[in-house]
Design a protein around this motif. Structure first.
Motif, PDB file in Angstrom:
ATOM      1  N   VAL A   6       0.846  -1.190   0.000  1.00 50.59           N
ATOM      2  CA  VAL A   6       0.000   0.000   0.000  1.00 50.59           C
ATOM      3  C   VAL A   6       0.880   1.239   0.000  1.00 50.59           C
ATOM      4  CG1 VAL A   6      -1.918  -1.135   1.180  1.00 50.59           C
ATOM      5  CG2 VAL A   6      -0.232   0.101   2.514  1.00 50.59           C
ATOM      6  N   GLN A  10      -2.727   5.884  -0.086  1.00 50.00           N
ATOM      7  CA  GLN A  10      -3.832   4.984   0.255  1.00 50.00           C
ATOM      8  C   GLN A  10      -4.140   5.051   1.749  1.00 50.00           C
ATOM      9  OE1 GLN A  10      -2.036   1.546  -1.966  1.00 50.00           O
ATOM     10  NE2 GLN A  10      -4.199   1.010  -2.215  1.00 50.00           N
ATOM     11  N   ILE A  11      -3.111   5.114   2.575  1.00 50.56           N
ATOM     12  CA  ILE A  11      -3.322   5.211   4.029  1.00 50.56           C
ATOM     13  C   ILE A  11      -4.055   6.512   4.357  1.00 50.56           C
ATOM     14  CG2 ILE A  11      -2.167   5.467   6.266  1.00 50.56           C
ATOM     15  CD1 ILE A  11      -2.052   2.601   5.259  1.00 50.56           C
ATOM     16  N   ALA A  14      -7.625   6.291   3.150  1.00 49.95           N
ATOM     17  CA  ALA A  14      -8.391   5.386   4.003  1.00 49.95           C
ATOM     18  C   ALA A  14      -8.790   6.083   5.304  1.00 49.95           C
ATOM     19  CB  ALA A  14      -7.569   4.126   4.297  1.00 49.95           C
ATOM     20  N   VAL A  57      -2.797  -1.187   8.208  1.00 53.10           N
ATOM     21  CA  VAL A  57      -3.761  -1.730   7.245  1.00 53.10           C
ATOM     22  C   VAL A  57      -4.858  -2.500   7.982  1.00 53.10           C
ATOM     23  CG1 VAL A  57      -4.054  -3.403   5.361  1.00 53.10           C
ATOM     24  CG2 VAL A  57      -2.167  -1.749   5.299  1.00 53.10           C
ATOM     25  N   GLU A  61      -8.794  -1.648   7.831  1.00 62.65           N
ATOM     26  CA  GLU A  61      -9.730  -2.649   7.309  1.00 62.65           C
ATOM     27  C   GLU A  61     -10.808  -2.957   8.341  1.00 62.65           C
ATOM     28  OE1 GLU A  61      -7.102  -5.074   3.997  1.00 62.65           O
ATOM     29  OE2 GLU A  61      -7.034  -5.788   6.073  1.00 62.65           O
ATOM     30  N   VAL A  65     -12.564  -0.112   5.719  1.00 63.57           N
ATOM     31  CA  VAL A  65     -11.934   0.258   4.454  1.00 63.57           C
ATOM     32  C   VAL A  65     -11.421  -0.991   3.756  1.00 63.57           C
ATOM     33  CG1 VAL A  65      -9.973   1.488   3.430  1.00 63.57           C
ATOM     34  CG2 VAL A  65     -11.271   2.535   5.278  1.00 63.57           C
ATOM     35  N   GLU A  66     -11.523  -0.992   2.443  1.00 64.57           N
ATOM     36  CA  GLU A  66     -10.967  -2.070   1.625  1.00 64.57           C
ATOM     37  C   GLU A  66      -9.868  -1.478   0.753  1.00 64.57           C
ATOM     38  OE1 GLU A  66     -12.503  -5.047  -1.922  1.00 64.57           O
ATOM     39  OE2 GLU A  66     -13.968  -4.103  -0.610  1.00 64.57           O
ATOM     40  N   PHE A  67      -8.685  -2.069   0.800  1.00 58.75           N
ATOM     41  CA  PHE A  67      -7.572  -1.634  -0.036  1.00 58.75           C
ATOM     42  C   PHE A  67      -7.663  -2.357  -1.368  1.00 58.75           C
ATOM     43  CE2 PHE A  67      -6.238  -0.429   4.134  1.00 58.75           C
ATOM     44  CZ  PHE A  67      -5.532   0.748   3.943  1.00 58.75           C
ATOM     45  N   ALA A  75      -4.205   1.440  -8.056  1.00 58.76           N
ATOM     46  CA  ALA A  75      -4.434   1.074  -6.654  1.00 58.76           C
ATOM     47  C   ALA A  75      -5.343   2.117  -6.019  1.00 58.76           C
ATOM     48  CB  ALA A  75      -3.110   1.003  -5.911  1.00 58.76           C
ATOM     49  N   VAL A  77      -8.524   2.802  -2.521  1.00 63.61           N
ATOM     50  CA  VAL A  77      -9.242   2.379  -1.320  1.00 63.61           C
ATOM     51  C   VAL A  77     -10.724   2.678  -1.524  1.00 63.61           C
ATOM     52  CG1 VAL A  77      -7.340   2.713   0.316  1.00 63.61           C
ATOM     53  CG2 VAL A  77      -8.883   4.587  -0.159  1.00 63.61           C
TER      54      VAL A  77
END
Length: 87
Positions: A6, A10-11, A14, A57, A61, A65-67, A75, A77
């Protein structure tokens, strides 16, 4: 089983989706706020120790949240589907 890679973006995305601050993520992941601040100050792939990334992560999740891995569309989220409650 491959380990999901990731990015810092993305973090951050998210966290925004679930409405968490860096301190909220720290409390839910067990990773210190200064570490999260340091990691998020960079760009690119999430650096640091593998267990730190896994904790971040996993917390996100669990928060809903879905990565989405790189799959030709980029890529990302998204919010995970919630199971419908039985009536």
């Amino acid at each position: 089983m491959s380990i999901l890679k990731v990015s810092i973006r993305q973090i951050k995305a998210a966290r925004a989706l679930v409405g968490w601050s860096q301190d909220d993520l720290a409390g839910k992941s067990g990773v210190s706020s200064p570490t999260i601040k340091r990691l998020e100050a960079a760009d690119g792939e999430l650096g640091g120790r593998a267990d730190t990334g896994a904790a971040l992560v996993a917390a996100l999740e669990k928060g809903g949240v879905e990565f989405i891995p790189e799959n030709g569309g980029g890529a990302g989220v998204r919010l995970a589907k919630r199971a419908k409650k039985a009536k």
